[in-house]
Design an enzyme around this catalytic site. Structure first.
Site: not given
Ligand code: PGA
Length: 269
Positions: A33-35, A118, A120, A189, A195, A228, A249
């Site tokens: 997931n590149w966000k 997600h 976010e 998640e 993150g 992470s 991510g």
């Molecule tokens: P991260 O993000 O691997 O940077 O913790 C994962 C995600 O939000 O899908």
């Protein structure tokens, strides 16, 4: 509420179901997931590098770039065994919804998947579990596989409320999709792991995945771990029963680390 032995029975049945007899190897899903990261040039560079690497028959790779770069994926990956999708999808079919992107538009760009809910999106855009469920339903309507994200916050975990939170997130999806829940993918998640470089213990991952599988109540739905996940921890995480792959991510932004994760999981059969 199911007791522990009932949950482990369901996890066993689920793991057997995903690796049926006669099927030689476990299939992993490795998704990036590149966000809101990368430019067009960085996307091209990533693909140049990543496509040089080995492909593994036991790994289904999915990349979720930002919307504007989906066309690059459509152009470059049409003949590759790499799937891609969008980080979000509208629950509306079409019309006066400024800024929204419909499932039909994503299909036009050769997407096969869409992330729904997600954390976010839930946090910064106030998406409710009902809205997330409607998005999953809209995705399925146009044959996009929804990757439905669920997870608890640190406070909810500390207060011992995580099961309640996760089951409410799953119930909303069940209510909207019914039997079609079978056609989805879930990603667990924990919000506090995203993150942060902090991951749950393997016992926590096992227990929570077991609980999620029992709530979904269908042995066919893959449950990914996200938060992470990186080349240093995927091998250990991959040994946890009930983990079908990863939603990645930060470590999915560099072809080298994403490739390394493939190399590691390519060996875990
Ligand atoms: P991260 O993000 O691997 O940077 O913790 C994962 C995600 O939000 O899908």
């Amino acid at each position: 509420m199911l007791d522990k032995s009932e949950i482990s029975r369901m996890v066993r049945a689920y793991v057997e179901n995903l690796s049926p007899e006669g099927c030689q190897e476990k299939q992993w899903i490795v998704a990036a997931n590149w966000k809101m990261n990368m430019t067009a040039a960085e996307t091209e560079h990533f693909l140049d590098e990543f496509l040089k690497g080995k492909r593994y028959s036991n790994i289904r790779t999915i990349i979720f770039p930002p919307f504007p770069y989906l066309y690059l994926f459509a152009k470059r990956l049409r003949y590759e065994k790499i799937a891609f999708g969008a980080q979000d999808v509208s629950f509306q079919d079409k019309g006066a919804y400024t800024g929204e992107v419909s499932g039909t538009m994503l299909r036009d760009l050769c997407c096969s998947y869409a992330i729904c809910g997600h954390s976010e999106r839930r946090r910064y855009h106030g998406e409710s579990s009902e809205e997330v469920a409607k998005k999953a339903k809209a995705a399925l309507k146009v044959q996009l596989t929804p990757v439905i994200c669920i997870g608890e916050t640190q406070d909810e975990r500390n207060q011992g409320r995580y099961r309640e939170v996760l089951s409410a997130q799953i119930e909303a999806v069940k209510a909207a999709l019914g039997k079609d829940i079978e056609k989805t993918i879930f990603a667990y998640e924990p919000v506090w792991a995203i993150g942060t470089g902090v991951i749950p213990t393997m016992e926590q991952v096992a227990e929570t995945h077991g609980f999620i599988i029992s709530c979904i109540g269908c042995g066919k739905v893959p449950v990914l771990y996200g938060g992470s996940a990186n080349e240093k921890n995927v091998t250990e995480l991959s040994r946890v029963p009930g983990v079908s792959g990863f939603l990645i991510g930060g470590a999915g932004l560099k072809a080298e680390s994403f490739g390394k994760i493939h190399e590691l999981l390519g060996e875990v059969r």
